[in-house]
Design a protein around this motif. Structure first.
Motif, PDB file in Angstrom:
ATOM      1  N   PRO A 134      53.820  -1.194 -64.509  1.00 16.79           N
ATOM      2  CA  PRO A 134      53.003  -1.009 -63.308  1.00 16.79           C
ATOM      3  C   PRO A 134      53.715  -0.175 -62.247  1.00 16.79           C
ATOM      4  N   LYS A 135      54.995   0.173 -62.492  1.00 23.11           N
ATOM      5  CA  LYS A 135      55.773   1.036 -61.588  1.00 23.11           C
ATOM      6  C   LYS A 135      56.444   2.106 -62.443  1.00 23.11           C
ATOM      7  N   VAL A 180      63.993   1.981 -62.594  1.00 24.89           N
ATOM      8  CA  VAL A 180      64.167   0.667 -63.228  1.00 24.89           C
ATOM      9  C   VAL A 180      62.788   0.007 -63.344  1.00 24.89           C
ATOM     10  N   PRO A 181      61.937   0.555 -64.222  1.00 25.88           N
ATOM     11  CA  PRO A 181      60.559   0.073 -64.290  1.00 25.88           C
ATOM     12  C   PRO A 181      60.462  -1.329 -64.876  1.00 25.88           C
ATOM     13  N   PRO A 182      59.631  -2.198 -64.295  1.00 22.24           N
ATOM     14  CA  PRO A 182      59.307  -3.466 -64.956  1.00 22.24           C
ATOM     15  C   PRO A 182      58.259  -3.204 -66.032  1.00 22.24           C
ATOM     16  N   PHE A 183      58.063  -4.166 -66.917  1.00 20.99           N
ATOM     17  CA  PHE A 183      57.130  -3.969 -68.025  1.00 20.99           C
ATOM     18  C   PHE A 183      56.203  -5.165 -68.161  1.00 20.99           C
ATOM     19  N   LEU A 184      54.944  -4.854 -68.480  1.00 21.51           N
ATOM     20  CA  LEU A 184      53.912  -5.860 -68.690  1.00 21.51           C
ATOM     21  C   LEU A 184      53.100  -5.493 -69.924  1.00 21.51           C
ATOM     22  N   PRO A 185      52.471  -6.489 -70.601  1.00 22.75           N
ATOM     23  CA  PRO A 185      51.504  -6.132 -71.633  1.00 22.75           C
ATOM     24  C   PRO A 185      50.526  -5.102 -71.083  1.00 22.75           C
ATOM     25  N   SER A 198      47.786 -18.196 -56.406  1.00 24.04           N
ATOM     26  CA  SER A 198      48.793 -18.020 -55.359  1.00 24.04           C
ATOM     27  C   SER A 198      49.025 -16.535 -55.156  1.00 24.04           C
ATOM     28  N   ALA A 199      49.933 -16.204 -54.250  1.00 23.72           N
ATOM     29  CA  ALA A 199      50.225 -14.803 -53.959  1.00 23.72           C
ATOM     30  C   ALA A 199      50.755 -14.100 -55.199  1.00 23.72           C
ATOM     31  N   MET A 200      50.402 -12.821 -55.322  1.00 25.89           N
ATOM     32  CA  MET A 200      50.845 -12.003 -56.446  1.00 25.89           C
ATOM     33  C   MET A 200      51.818 -10.939 -55.949  1.00 25.89           C
ATOM     34  N   PRO A 201      52.597 -10.344 -56.850  1.00 31.97           N
ATOM     35  CA  PRO A 201      53.554  -9.316 -56.433  1.00 31.97           C
ATOM     36  C   PRO A 201      52.873  -8.136 -55.745  1.00 31.97           C
ATOM     37  N   VAL A 202      53.568  -7.560 -54.782  1.00 36.48           N
ATOM     38  CA  VAL A 202      53.090  -6.376 -54.074  1.00 36.48           C
ATOM     39  C   VAL A 202      53.750  -5.151 -54.693  1.00 36.48           C
ATOM     40  N   LEU A 203      52.925  -4.144 -55.017  1.00 36.32           N
ATOM     41  CA  LEU A 203      53.446  -2.955 -55.680  1.00 36.32           C
ATOM     42  C   LEU A 203      53.140  -1.708 -54.864  1.00 36.32           C
ATOM     43  N   PRO A 204      54.049  -0.703 -54.923  1.00 39.45           N
ATOM     44  CA  PRO A 204      53.747   0.592 -54.318  1.00 39.45           C
ATOM     45  C   PRO A 204      52.738   1.336 -55.214  1.00 39.45           C
ATOM     46  N   PRO A 205      52.127   2.441 -54.774  1.00 38.37           N
ATOM     47  CA  PRO A 205      52.385   3.066 -53.468  1.00 38.37           C
ATOM     48  C   PRO A 205      51.564   2.468 -52.344  1.00 38.37           C
TER      49      PRO A 205
END
Length: 738
Positions: free
Chosen positions: A248-249, A254-259, A504-511
């Motif tokens: 998603p970034k 240093v990109p994180p990874f998701l399905p 609950s709150a979810m991670p905030v991502l740029p941009p």
């Protein structure tokens, strides 16, 4: 008085339709009977690891995660893999049936042979049991859930001879190389894969994985001389090949990874209300999609092959997608060769590819990834009904024209459809089932009892007109009903449903700096929930949110992304600096190959046996071989080689390195070290970092890794050792580049 419903098909579409008819309206409103020709429920999805009778390999990994391959009110077991295998999906459906559909009459090994509308606005249905007995029954409603993937579509005798000299099978029948090739040929040859969309890329990658595993695994090969075989893939146009995990970034070093579905179905990235992105594709939307795909992959795919590259001249055309973890790297390594064109003729061991009339020779077998004929799934409908539905048997995308996103036809109010389209997202199947249930419960589309919001949605619907127009549209998308999020929105609006908030709150991502808003079926629970269902919905939401947070904040799945991207050959430059005269300093220059194979038992016997006993996946591993020249500072040069085994454990999300046995260097000996990834300390970090350690008698190996990504792909990485002890005192610093 109860209304009777005949459901044709006991796969996910049939089961979710039965559940909705039984539970989403007052109990007893509908009496449900389900017919399926197979001896088990599940449709395409097998229930056992050794169930090879269907159209899906039981060990095939789903290309969507468990968060999408589910219905709203039944969560997967907490320890289920993020990407389940086909047989595990079948087990999920078996649980779903037992939770919600036991009140339905289930008639397995019973095929629907013929149907006929009655004068009383019902249906007569003729079925045939496994012993050949024919039975006629009457129903008020008929619901088609027999699956869009009815019968494999194969080229005619002008392309494939009726009695070919070599094995020719449809991709749905492929299980392993031994069954495909038989005894095989000592001289080997090319395995020709025909078809460049989803199933073509997937099956080419699968066959390459099987061939690689046979070549590089210890023990006796099931086919002679596997190293003399290769895969030749015929595609009509370049297709974007997505791995199973995206970032998603993607622009982060240093990109994180998701399905991939969780990364793709982030509604925070789309303006609301959603507009349909599929169907007719304008040049502007095609260019925008191409840009997004290139950003997601970090390449236009020219790094793998010029034939696979999506160049500037392709950007204005509708973009095509496929999913495979290993396909592109097998293309780069040469195990898969690509030809662009169409199979014109197979003759003996040779094939002609049009339009250039290119010849491909020395073909050992052919696998046809040429799609399915959905018309066979509804062959039991009367001819006048098929004409009303505007049947086009040869159209693989829009076989029939149905109203409100593939659910019904206004001229046949007692006929419904669930899941009868390509790209069957489970959430949409569930919405279709709810829609048909609501429509029938209200008395049909013309009934005065129809909820006002649903009537408004039906009045605005243009699905039939749109479907017919797309049949001849050269700019039609790969999947005309492929915008999952938009479809969910449209059904929710018509059914007066709201998208449930995250717990609950979810991670905030740029941009944009927005919280992630991940779409899953559990975001749209039924209005009529009992306590069991409420708990299942909550559990499902918890699992999704935990997965997202673990990926974004703690580096979960980075080990998976590294492991996937190691496949193939790397250039290796290594410097050794020793403080002891017994160990000379110098420089190594050579190559390092990561050769993919099925996980082996060596070195981890107890753990391996436990995995097999539990029915889990043993995973994949690499045979690592480095070869090159070491030039010592004293001027002496010699040939050097090393071998290790690299393993990835999906359940633990763990990457490990093992020593190879000295007497059989294809076999693992014992653990060298476990690669421990560390979360980035700040936004300025330029690579994923990891550490490891190993005590060799009295000498300690302090290991440091740095992995440099561009989106989903490793572009280079570094492995450094500091070795200290009574016998050794040196440092090694090695850099790997493609």
């Amino acid at each position: 008085m109860s209304k009777t419903v005949c459901i044709v098909g006991a796969g996910p579409s049939g089961l979710v339709a039965a559940k909705s008819l039984l539970h989403d309206v007052p109990r007893g409103t509908f009496v449900v009977t389900i017919f399926d020709s197979q001896p088990r429920l599940g449709g395409l999805w097998p229930l056992q690891k050794d169930d090879h009778g269907g159209l899906i390999h039981p060990l095939m990994v789903a290309n969507q995660s468990k968060h999408t391959v589910q219905f709203s009110d039944l969560a997967w077991p907490e320890d289920a893999p993020e990407l389940p295998q086909a047989w595990q999906v079948g087990r999920y459906l078996d649980r779903y049936y037992k939770a919600y559909c036991l009140a339905a009459e289930l008639c397995l090994e019973t095929s629907v042979e013929k149907t006929e509308q009655t004068h009383s606005s019902g249906w007569r249905v003729w079925t045939r049991s496994k012993d050949g007995a024919v039975e006629e029954r009457s129903f008020d409603y008929l619901l088609i859930a027999s699956g869009y993937f009815g019968k494999p579509a194969v080229p005619g005798p002008s392309v494939i001879p009726e009695h070919p000299e070599i094995p020719v099978i449809h991709s749905s029948k492929y299980r392993n190389l031994k069954d495909l090739l038989g005894e095989g040929k000592p001289k080997g040859g090319k395995i020709l894969v025909v078809g460049g969309q989803m199933s073509g890329v997937e099956i080419a990658g699968t066959i390459a994985t099987h061939l690689s595993s046979i070549m590089y695994s210890p023990g006796t090969s099931p086919i002679p001389n596997p190293e003399k075989y290769s895969i030749h893939h015929v595609i009509q146009k370049p297709v974007w090949v997505m791995p199973l995990f995206l970032s998603p970034k993607a622009s982060s070093p240093v990109p994180p990874f998701l399905p991939l579905d969780l990364a793709s179905y982030n509604l925070a990235n789309r303006p609301h209300p959603l507009t349909n992105t599929q169907g007719h594709i304008t040049e502007e939307s095609a260019i925008r999609a191409s840009s997004l795909y290139e950003i997601a992959l970090g390449t236009n795919q020219s790094i793998y092959s010029p034939v696979l590259a999506v160049t500037h001249k392709d950007h204005a055309n509708p973009q095509y997608l496929a999913v495979s973890d290993n396909y592109t790297e097998f293309v780069r390594s040469g195990l898969i060769a690509i030809t662009q064109g169409r199979l014109n003729k197979l003759s003996g061991h040779d094939a002609t590819i049009s339009p250039a009339q290119e010849k491909i020779d020395d073909i050992a077998a052919v696998v046809l990834a040429t799609g399915f004929k959905a018309s066979d799934s509804i062959s039991f409908l009367p001819q006048d009904v098929l004409e009303t539905l505007s049947l086009v048997p040869g159209d693989l995308n829009n076989t029939v024209a149905l109203a409100f996103h593939g659910t019904y036809h206004p001229y046949i109010p007692n006929l419904g459809f669930v899941g009868f389209y390509r790209s069957q997202y489970w959430g949409v199947m569930e919405m279709q089932a709810r829609f048909v249930t609501t429509l029938w419960n209200a008395g049909g589309s013309m009934s005065v009892r129809l909820p006002q919001v649903l009537k408004q949605a039906l009045d605005k619907d243009t699905s039939i007109k749109r479907t017919i127009a797309l049949r001849d549209d050269p700019r039609a998308s790969q999947f005309p009903m492929g915008d999952y999020a938009w479809l969910m929105q449209e059904f929710a609006t018509a059914l007066d449903m709201e998208c449930r908030d995250h717990l609950s709150a979810m991670p905030v991502l740029p941009p944009a700096g927005n919280e992630m808003n991940v779409l899953t079926p559990a975001r749209y629970p039924s209005k009529r929930l009992n306590e069991f269902q409420r708990l299942e919905v909550t559990e499902s939401l918890k699992q999704t949110e935990a997965t997202v947070w673990a990926a974004i904040s703690s580096g979960k799945f980075v080990a998976k992304a590294v492991f996937r991207s190691l496949l193939g050959e790397w250039k290796l430059e290594r410097k050794l600096v020793s403080k002891l005269s017994s160990h000379p300093s110098g420089h190594f220059s050579g190559t390092a190959k990561f050769l993919l194979r099925e996980g082996t038992r060596d070195g981890r016997e107890a753990e391996f046996d436990k995995i097999v006993k539990e029915g889990s996946d043993v995973g994949m591993e690499y045979l690592y071989i480095e070869e090159g020249d070491f030039k010592a500072d004293n001027g002496f040069t010699f040939r050097a080689t090393r071998r290790y085994i690299w393993r990835y454990n999906e359940k633990k999300d763990e990457l490990t390195v093992w020593f190879a046995k000295t007497d059989d260097q294809k076999r693992a000996d014992y653990l060298f070290h476990k690669v421990e990834f560390s979360v980035p300390e700040d936004d300025n970090q330029k690579s994923w970092k990891a550490t490891a350690g190993h005590m060799c008698i009295k000498d300690y190996y302090d290991v440091k890794y740095e992995f440099c990504f561009k989106a989903v792909n490793l572009i280079n990485w570094n492995l450094a050792y500091t070795v200290n002890g009574p016998q050794k005192d040196y440092t090694i610093d090695g850099t790997y580049t493609r």
